[in-house]
Design a protein around this motif. Structure first.
Motif, short mmCIF file in Angstrom:
data_model
loop_
_atom_site.label_atom_id
_atom_site.label_comp_id
_atom_site.label_asym_id
_atom_site.label_seq_id
_atom_site.Cartn_x
_atom_site.Cartn_y
_atom_site.Cartn_z
N TRP A 1 0.83 -1.20 0.00
CA TRP A 1 0.00 0.00 0.00
C TRP A 1 0.87 1.25 0.00
O TRP A 1 0.60 2.23 -0.67
N VAL A 2 1.97 1.21 0.78
CA VAL A 2 2.90 2.33 0.84
C VAL A 2 4.28 1.78 0.52
O VAL A 2 4.75 0.84 1.16
N THR A 3 4.93 2.38 -0.43
CA THR A 3 6.25 1.90 -0.83
C THR A 3 7.31 2.40 0.14
O THR A 3 7.06 3.27 0.98
N ARG A 4 8.50 1.85 0.02
CA ARG A 4 9.60 2.24 0.91
C ARG A 4 9.95 3.71 0.74
O ARG A 4 10.23 4.42 1.70
N GLY A 5 9.97 4.17 -0.50
CA GLY A 5 10.28 5.58 -0.75
C GLY A 5 9.25 6.50 -0.12
O GLY A 5 9.60 7.54 0.45
N GLU A 6 7.98 6.12 -0.21
CA GLU A 6 6.93 6.93 0.41
C GLU A 6 7.08 6.92 1.93
O GLU A 6 6.90 7.95 2.58
N LYS A 7 7.43 5.76 2.49
CA LYS A 7 7.65 5.69 3.94
C LYS A 7 8.78 6.61 4.36
O LYS A 7 8.68 7.32 5.36
N LEU A 8 9.85 6.61 3.58
CA LEU A 8 10.99 7.48 3.88
C LEU A 8 10.58 8.95 3.81
O LEU A 8 10.95 9.74 4.68
N MET A 9 9.81 9.29 2.79
CA MET A 9 9.34 10.68 2.67
C MET A 9 8.45 11.05 3.84
O MET A 9 8.57 12.15 4.40
N TYR A 10 7.56 10.16 4.25
CA TYR A 10 6.69 10.43 5.39
C TYR A 10 7.51 10.62 6.66
O TYR A 10 7.22 11.52 7.46
N ILE A 11 8.52 9.81 6.85
CA ILE A 11 9.36 9.94 8.04
C ILE A 11 10.10 11.27 8.03
O ILE A 11 10.17 11.97 9.05
N ILE A 12 10.64 11.65 6.87
CA ILE A 12 11.37 12.93 6.77
C ILE A 12 10.43 14.10 7.05
O ILE A 12 10.77 15.02 7.81
N PHE A 13 9.24 14.07 6.48
CA PHE A 13 8.28 15.15 6.73
C PHE A 13 7.84 15.18 8.19
O PHE A 13 7.67 16.25 8.77
N ALA A 14 7.68 14.03 8.81
CA ALA A 14 7.28 13.98 10.21
C ALA A 14 8.38 14.56 11.10
O ALA A 14 8.10 15.34 12.02
N VAL A 15 9.63 14.22 10.81
CA VAL A 15 10.75 14.76 11.59
C VAL A 15 10.85 16.27 11.40
O VAL A 15 11.05 17.02 12.37
N MET A 16 10.69 16.72 10.15
CA MET A 16 10.73 18.16 9.90
C MET A 16 9.59 18.87 10.62
O MET A 16 9.79 19.95 11.21
N PHE A 17 8.40 18.29 10.60
CA PHE A 17 7.25 18.88 11.28
C PHE A 17 7.50 18.98 12.78
O PHE A 17 7.23 20.02 13.40
N LEU A 18 8.04 17.92 13.37
CA LEU A 18 8.34 17.95 14.81
C LEU A 18 9.41 18.98 15.14
O LEU A 18 9.32 19.67 16.16
N ALA A 19 10.43 19.09 14.29
CA ALA A 19 11.50 20.06 14.54
C ALA A 19 10.96 21.49 14.46
O ALA A 19 11.27 22.34 15.31
N VAL A 20 10.16 21.77 13.44
CA VAL A 20 9.58 23.12 13.29
C VAL A 20 8.64 23.42 14.46
O VAL A 20 8.64 24.53 15.00
N SER A 21 7.86 22.43 14.87
CA SER A 21 6.95 22.63 16.00
C SER A 21 7.73 22.94 17.28
O SER A 21 7.35 23.84 18.04
N ALA A 22 8.80 22.20 17.51
CA ALA A 22 9.62 22.45 18.70
C ALA A 22 10.23 23.85 18.66
O ALA A 22 10.29 24.56 19.67
N TYR A 23 10.70 24.28 17.47
CA TYR A 23 11.27 25.62 17.33
C TYR A 23 10.22 26.69 17.60
O TYR A 23 10.50 27.67 18.30
N ILE A 24 9.03 26.50 17.08
CA ILE A 24 7.96 27.48 17.29
C ILE A 24 7.60 27.58 18.76
O ILE A 24 7.42 28.67 19.30
#
Length: 126
Positions: A35-58
């Motif tokens: 249903w979700v390919t490895r590349g999509e999983k990697l992209m989701y993980i990267i976006f999740a980490v970026m979202f958490l980092a930006v949220s922590a900075y804010i």
């Protein structure tokens, strides 16, 4: 006779192979589509980490801004208190420099007032 002999030998060989190898029923394995390919999983993980980092900075930035606002408010309160204190001191200065009070204190301490006109002293400028 050799051809007959070869046929017999060939049939015996086939029978031995059939006996040695049991019949294996092979099932067709369906390749499940992911249903979700490895590349999509990697992209989701990267976006999740970026979202958490930006949220922590804010959150940290808004916390520091809030702390600065609290410091500013406390300084404004101190300034207001100091202004009130300065006004009180200016009022006391006016009260203590009244000519009637000066004459009364002078008579109380035994000084003679020759001229009843008392003027308030002003600053001397050079």
């Amino acid at each position: 006779m050799s051809s007959q002999h070869a046929r017999v030998w060939h049939t015996e060989e086939q029978q031995r192979q059939q006996v040695q190898q049991p019949n294996v029923v092979r099932k067709k394995v369906k390749v499940q589509k992911r249903w979700v390919t490895r590349g999509e999983k990697l992209m989701y993980i990267i976006f999740a980490v970026m979202f958490l980092a930006v949220s922590a900075y804010i959150v940290s930035f808004s916390s520091s801004v809030d702390q600065l606002n609290r410091n500013i408010e406390s300084l404004n309160t101190q300034i207001d208190q100091q202004n009130v204190h300065n006004k009180n001191l200016a009022y006391k200065k006016k009260e203590l420099s009244q000519p009637e009070r000066i004459i009364k204190t002078a008579k109380k301490n035994g000084l003679e007032v020759k001229n009843t006109q008392v003027k308030q002293a002003t600053e001397i400028t050079d």
